[in-house]
Motif scaffolding. Sequence first.
Motif, mmCIF file in Angstrom:
data_model
loop_
_atom_site.group_PDB
_atom_site.id
_atom_site.type_symbol
_atom_site.label_atom_id
_atom_site.label_comp_id
_atom_site.label_asym_id
_atom_site.label_seq_id
_atom_site.Cartn_x
_atom_site.Cartn_y
_atom_site.Cartn_z
ATOM 1 N N THR A 19 0.839 -1.194 0.000
ATOM 2 C CA THR A 19 0.000 0.000 0.000
ATOM 3 C C THR A 19 0.873 1.242 0.000
ATOM 4 N N VAL A 20 0.320 2.342 -0.461
ATOM 5 C CA VAL A 20 1.063 3.596 -0.466
ATOM 6 C C VAL A 20 1.362 4.038 0.960
ATOM 7 N N GLU A 21 0.465 3.726 1.890
ATOM 8 C CA GLU A 21 0.688 4.097 3.290
ATOM 9 C C GLU A 21 1.906 3.370 3.858
ATOM 10 N N MET A 22 1.993 2.087 3.550
ATOM 11 C CA MET A 22 3.125 1.304 4.045
ATOM 12 C C MET A 22 4.445 1.798 3.449
ATOM 13 N N LEU A 23 4.446 2.065 2.155
ATOM 14 C CA LEU A 23 5.679 2.480 1.489
ATOM 15 C C LEU A 23 6.137 3.866 1.946
ATOM 16 N N THR A 24 5.208 4.797 2.128
ATOM 17 C CA THR A 24 5.602 6.122 2.605
ATOM 18 C C THR A 24 6.031 6.071 4.070
ATOM 19 N N ARG A 25 5.450 5.168 4.821
ATOM 20 C CA ARG A 25 5.876 5.011 6.221
ATOM 21 C C ARG A 25 7.315 4.487 6.285
ATOM 22 N N GLN A 26 7.649 3.593 5.385
ATOM 23 C CA GLN A 26 8.975 2.976 5.403
ATOM 24 C C GLN A 26 10.031 3.818 4.679
ATOM 25 N N PHE A 27 9.622 4.538 3.604
ATOM 26 C CA PHE A 27 10.611 5.197 2.745
ATOM 27 C C PHE A 27 10.364 6.691 2.556
ATOM 28 N N GLY A 28 9.393 7.255 3.276
ATOM 29 C CA GLY A 28 9.129 8.682 3.152
ATOM 30 C C GLY A 28 8.555 9.033 1.785
ATOM 31 N N LYS A 29 8.962 10.187 1.259
ATOM 32 C CA LYS A 29 8.439 10.641 -0.033
ATOM 33 C C LYS A 29 8.764 9.668 -1.158
ATOM 34 N N ALA A 30 9.914 8.997 -1.047
ATOM 35 C CA ALA A 30 10.299 8.048 -2.098
ATOM 36 C C ALA A 30 9.302 6.894 -2.181
ATOM 37 N N GLY A 31 8.593 6.611 -1.084
ATOM 38 C CA GLY A 31 7.618 5.533 -1.089
ATOM 39 C C GLY A 31 6.528 5.735 -2.122
ATOM 40 N N LEU A 32 6.089 6.987 -2.298
ATOM 41 C CA LEU A 32 5.066 7.285 -3.306
ATOM 42 C C LEU A 32 5.609 7.038 -4.708
ATOM 43 N N MET A 33 6.889 7.385 -4.906
ATOM 44 C CA MET A 33 7.515 7.146 -6.208
ATOM 45 C C MET A 33 7.572 5.646 -6.502
ATOM 46 N N TYR A 34 7.967 4.840 -5.508
ATOM 47 C CA TYR A 34 8.013 3.388 -5.711
ATOM 48 C C TYR A 34 6.615 2.831 -6.004
ATOM 49 N N TYR A 35 5.622 3.361 -5.307
ATOM 50 C CA TYR A 35 4.232 2.940 -5.502
ATOM 51 C C TYR A 35 3.809 3.187 -6.953
ATOM 52 N N ASP A 36 4.113 4.386 -7.454
ATOM 53 C CA ASP A 36 3.745 4.727 -8.833
ATOM 54 C C ASP A 36 4.529 3.895 -9.843
ATOM 55 N N PHE A 37 5.839 3.782 -9.635
ATOM 56 C CA PHE A 37 6.667 3.033 -10.581
ATOM 57 C C PHE A 37 6.201 1.597 -10.721
ATOM 58 N N SER A 38 5.796 0.989 -9.612
ATOM 59 C CA SER A 38 5.354 -0.408 -9.673
ATOM 60 C C SER A 38 4.098 -0.556 -10.522
ATOM 61 N N ARG A 39 3.394 0.542 -10.748
ATOM 62 C CA ARG A 39 2.180 0.549 -11.560
ATOM 63 C C ARG A 39 2.404 1.177 -12.928
ATOM 64 N N GLY A 40 3.659 1.393 -13.271
ATOM 65 C CA GLY A 40 3.990 1.954 -14.580
ATOM 66 C C GLY A 40 3.673 3.420 -14.711
ATOM 67 N N ILE A 41 3.590 4.136 -13.575
ATOM 68 C CA ILE A 41 3.233 5.557 -13.574
ATOM 69 C C ILE A 41 4.476 6.400 -13.322
ATOM 70 N N ASP A 42 4.746 7.328 -14.208
ATOM 71 C CA ASP A 42 5.826 8.307 -14.036
ATOM 72 C C ASP A 42 5.449 9.537 -14.862
ATOM 73 N N LEU A 43 4.979 10.564 -14.185
ATOM 74 C CA LEU A 43 4.474 11.753 -14.879
ATOM 75 C C LEU A 43 5.535 12.836 -15.063
ATOM 76 N N ARG A 44 6.762 12.570 -14.670
ATOM 77 C CA ARG A 44 7.812 13.581 -14.805
ATOM 78 C C ARG A 44 8.049 13.917 -16.282
ATOM 79 N N PRO A 45 8.073 15.195 -16.608
ATOM 80 C CA PRO A 45 8.329 15.563 -18.003
ATOM 81 C C PRO A 45 9.819 15.500 -18.328
ATOM 82 N N VAL A 46 10.124 15.405 -19.605
ATOM 83 C CA VAL A 46 11.504 15.570 -20.061
ATOM 84 C C VAL A 46 11.795 17.060 -20.020
ATOM 85 N N GLU A 47 12.754 17.448 -19.198
ATOM 86 C CA GLU A 47 13.046 18.869 -18.970
ATOM 87 C C GLU A 47 14.251 19.276 -19.802
ATOM 88 N N ALA A 48 14.010 20.113 -20.792
ATOM 89 C CA ALA A 48 15.079 20.532 -21.685
ATOM 90 C C ALA A 48 16.062 21.459 -21.003
#
Length: 363
Positions: free
Chosen positions: A208-237
């Motif tokens: 769960t996102v709650e478990m991951l953020t509890r264990q890894f802080g803000k990075a937990g949300l990133m891991y949660y999204d990545f595991s679902r193929g989600i990455d909204l970061r734009p390519v920054e020129a």
Amino acid sequence: MVERKIIHIDMDAFFASVEQRDNPELRGKPVAVGYSEERGVVAAASYEARRYGVRSAMSSLKAKNLCPHLIFVPGRMSAYKAVSRQIHEIFHQYTDLIEPLSLDEAFLDVTGNKKGISLAVDIAVAIKKSIREELNLVASAGVSYNKFLAKIASDYRKPDGLCTIHPQQALDFISHLSIESFWGVGPVTAKKMHTLGIHNGEQLRLCTVEMLTRQFGKAGLMYYDFSRGIDLRPVEAVRIRKSVGCERTLEKDISLRSSVIIELYHVAVELVERLKQADFTGNTLTLKIKFHDFNQITRSSTQTNELKTLNEILPLAKQLLKEVEYSNHPIRLIGLSVSNPKELVDEKEEWEQLSFEFSDWSD
């Protein structure tokens, strides 16, 4: 919403490949860019050397033990930068949305490319071909709908790789991905993941996102999204320069305070010079210490004033050093960096990643 088309280009064994290209006698032989002295470190290794287990950031002594006939060549940062500019000229034939990660690695957003090519994989093939024919170098490419998957794809079939991860394939691909392959998961985080029973993408997705953020802080949300193929970061020129740093690997491990202070002074002097050259100021100073056993720690302090002179940096560095216990834990490397700039650079400024010769400092 228009599906994004992202390419990640990663040059294969870039520094070593440039040396082999420019010196025919090195072709087909195990080559390490760096210095062979006792305290030397491998900055890059050719694929012939990697077959023996030689890797970047490895001590030269260990590299020579693994591969006794390893050929060491000194690095030529100016040559690598020049080649990197040539590679980017090829990129610009297709898009100006280019986000460099280093001299040999970049993201390209080709969703609306200059040549109107519909398939991103066709652009990746063309770029790889141009790099090979024009520069006599080899690149690997990953293609997908976001940065996370494009980067994973570029590593998948190296060297000279080309891999496309389509949206309908993403979840299955991620399920079988080892946790060490996830962006942002280093050895320490991977070890913690393993203790939690997380070894691959499928197991990560069950968290769960709650478990991951509890264990890894803000990075937990990133891991949660990545595991679902989600990455909204734009390519920054345009990238904002976030820090300037330097470090020094010592000729001998030291633990005597007077010796450490002297080395700290020399690093601080070099940092001040680099800050001046980069026209950079920030108000956070970070001290990096690597011990004789290669374990390392960092200590940081943020000030209200900008840090740019030796009189401002050295006393603060000494204060940070007091937080480090090294009397029975000799020091191998000392580094300093200034970060957290108060003012952002003009958005039109061209960004070039700071690449100090043979430094493994991370922003």
